[in-house]
Design a protein around this motif. Sequence first.
Motif, PDB file in Angstrom:
ATOM      1  N   GLN A  23      -4.372  -2.924  -7.851  1.00  0.00           N
ATOM      2  CA  GLN A  23      -3.545  -1.764  -8.210  1.00  0.00           C
ATOM      3  C   GLN A  23      -4.113  -0.456  -7.648  1.00  0.00           C
ATOM      4  OE1 GLN A  23      -3.365  -0.641 -12.433  1.00  0.00           O
ATOM      5  NE2 GLN A  23      -1.191  -1.162 -12.389  1.00  0.00           N
ATOM      6  N   SER A  24      -5.441  -0.342  -7.677  1.00  0.00           N
ATOM      7  CA  SER A  24      -6.081   0.899  -7.223  1.00  0.00           C
ATOM      8  C   SER A  24      -6.184   0.973  -5.698  1.00  0.00           C
ATOM      9  CB  SER A  24      -7.488   0.997  -7.811  1.00  0.00           C
ATOM     10  OG  SER A  24      -8.318   0.022  -7.205  1.00  0.00           O
ATOM     11  N   GLY A  25      -5.853  -0.128  -5.022  1.00  0.00           N
ATOM     12  CA  GLY A  25      -5.955  -0.131  -3.559  1.00  0.00           C
ATOM     13  C   GLY A  25      -7.334  -0.495  -3.049  1.00  0.00           C
ATOM     14  N   GLN A  26      -8.263  -0.697  -3.979  1.00  0.00           N
ATOM     15  CA  GLN A  26      -9.636  -1.085  -3.624  1.00  0.00           C
ATOM     16  C   GLN A  26      -9.642  -2.477  -2.989  1.00  0.00           C
ATOM     17  OE1 GLN A  26     -11.970  -1.081  -7.272  1.00  0.00           O
ATOM     18  NE2 GLN A  26     -13.422  -2.502  -6.330  1.00  0.00           N
ATOM     19  N   LEU A  27      -8.737  -3.313  -3.424  1.00  0.00           N
ATOM     20  CA  LEU A  27      -8.628  -4.682  -2.897  1.00  0.00           C
ATOM     21  C   LEU A  27      -7.253  -4.850  -2.253  1.00  0.00           C
ATOM     22  CD1 LEU A  27      -9.369  -7.694  -2.608  1.00  0.00           C
ATOM     23  CD2 LEU A  27      -8.747  -8.006  -5.012  1.00  0.00           C
ATOM     24  N   ALA A  28      -7.251  -4.973  -0.919  1.00  0.00           N
ATOM     25  CA  ALA A  28      -5.988  -5.124  -0.191  1.00  0.00           C
ATOM     26  C   ALA A  28      -5.561  -6.586  -0.198  1.00  0.00           C
ATOM     27  CB  ALA A  28      -6.131  -4.612   1.239  1.00  0.00           C
ATOM     28  N   ALA A  29      -4.911  -6.984  -1.258  1.00  0.00           N
ATOM     29  CA  ALA A  29      -4.391  -8.346  -1.406  1.00  0.00           C
ATOM     30  C   ALA A  29      -3.175  -8.241  -2.312  1.00  0.00           C
ATOM     31  CB  ALA A  29      -5.443  -9.257  -2.033  1.00  0.00           C
ATOM     32  N   LYS A  30      -2.410  -9.332  -2.359  1.00  0.00           N
ATOM     33  CA  LYS A  30      -1.242  -9.335  -3.229  1.00  0.00           C
ATOM     34  C   LYS A  30      -1.392 -10.473  -4.233  1.00  0.00           C
ATOM     35  CE  LYS A  30       3.616 -10.469  -3.099  1.00  0.00           C
ATOM     36  NZ  LYS A  30       4.776 -10.823  -2.285  1.00  0.00           N
ATOM     37  N   ILE A  31      -1.151 -10.185  -5.491  1.00  0.00           N
ATOM     38  CA  ILE A  31      -1.168 -11.266  -6.479  1.00  0.00           C
ATOM     39  C   ILE A  31       0.223 -11.884  -6.502  1.00  0.00           C
ATOM     40  CG2 ILE A  31      -1.546 -11.908  -8.886  1.00  0.00           C
ATOM     41  CD1 ILE A  31      -3.510  -9.525  -9.086  1.00  0.00           C
ATOM     42  N   GLY A  32       0.338 -13.073  -5.892  1.00  0.00           N
ATOM     43  CA  GLY A  32       1.638 -13.723  -5.752  1.00  0.00           C
ATOM     44  C   GLY A  32       2.127 -14.335  -7.041  1.00  0.00           C
ATOM     45  N   VAL A  33       1.184 -14.876  -7.810  1.00  0.00           N
ATOM     46  CA  VAL A  33       1.552 -15.504  -9.080  1.00  0.00           C
ATOM     47  C   VAL A  33       0.307 -15.682  -9.951  1.00  0.00           C
ATOM     48  CG1 VAL A  33       1.321 -17.906  -8.229  1.00  0.00           C
ATOM     49  CG2 VAL A  33       2.884 -17.413 -10.128  1.00  0.00           C
ATOM     50  N   VAL A  34       0.541 -15.567 -11.254  1.00  0.00           N
ATOM     51  CA  VAL A  34      -0.488 -15.896 -12.244  1.00  0.00           C
ATOM     52  C   VAL A  34      -0.017 -17.163 -12.947  1.00  0.00           C
ATOM     53  CG1 VAL A  34      -1.618 -15.173 -14.390  1.00  0.00           C
ATOM     54  CG2 VAL A  34      -1.150 -13.485 -12.583  1.00  0.00           C
ATOM     55  N   PRO A 179     -13.774  -9.277  -7.764  1.00  0.00           N
ATOM     56  CA  PRO A 179     -12.965  -8.510  -6.799  1.00  0.00           C
ATOM     57  C   PRO A 179     -13.673  -8.332  -5.461  1.00  0.00           C
ATOM     58  CG  PRO A 179     -12.916  -7.451  -8.960  1.00  0.00           C
ATOM     59  CD  PRO A 179     -13.953  -8.547  -9.034  1.00  0.00           C
ATOM     60  N   GLN A 180     -14.997  -8.172  -5.514  1.00  0.00           N
ATOM     61  CA  GLN A 180     -15.782  -7.987  -4.285  1.00  0.00           C
ATOM     62  C   GLN A 180     -15.714  -9.237  -3.399  1.00  0.00           C
ATOM     63  OE1 GLN A 180     -19.842  -6.985  -5.336  1.00  0.00           O
ATOM     64  NE2 GLN A 180     -20.488  -7.026  -3.187  1.00  0.00           N
TER      65      GLN A 180
END
Length: 201
Positions: A23-34, A179-180
Amino acid sequence: KVVLGILASGRGSNLHSIAKAVQSGQLAAKIGVVISDKPAANALNLAADFQLPAVCVDRKQYRTQLEFEQALANELQLHQVKLVVLAGFMRILSPYFVHLFANRIMNIHPSLLPAFPGKNAQEQAIRYGAKLSGCTVHFVDEGMDSGPVILQQAVPVFAEDTPDKLAERILQQEHQAYPQAIKLYAEGKLQIDGRLVKITE
Ligand code: GAR
């Protein structure tokens, strides 16, 4: 962007830290599904809070482990998941599933592996008398908590620790490390070479 499928069975605090990083843009990925294997998992509530697609693949609805894992794999493929992220997912995945997502499943474990694999890792560390424990992010292979290590963070174990106190101290590190590690994967910086994970620049 790398599409993540996050599997969680319970509280979901690691899901929370990953969703925050995205959400903060710190991690450039997309959560496709939980995906949760338990209908009552708080992780599903959290997914709703973050407006993430979420489904329950209830283990109890399936006759066999294979059918359960086929349903999991279907959901993941439906959402075009590239990396499967186990975040407090309290089930062992069979070789069938591990091979479907070979080198594309990560797990976090609350000890410095290979010490204290399996359940109640924090209690195991205290009973053993370890003075240091921590968390490990690793790729999942066919064994239990045995795959190639990506990142580890150490924390002290104090004489007066209870499993809950130690778990809380380790969890603070988990919320940084996971996240890292996903970020390194998303940036293409992780190379698996046999047992070893090389972090490239
Ligand atoms: C975390 O401490 C995670 O490392 C551990 O369960 C907790 C889940 O918390 N995982 C294992 O023990 C896997 N064997 P969370 O639901 O708040 O992320």
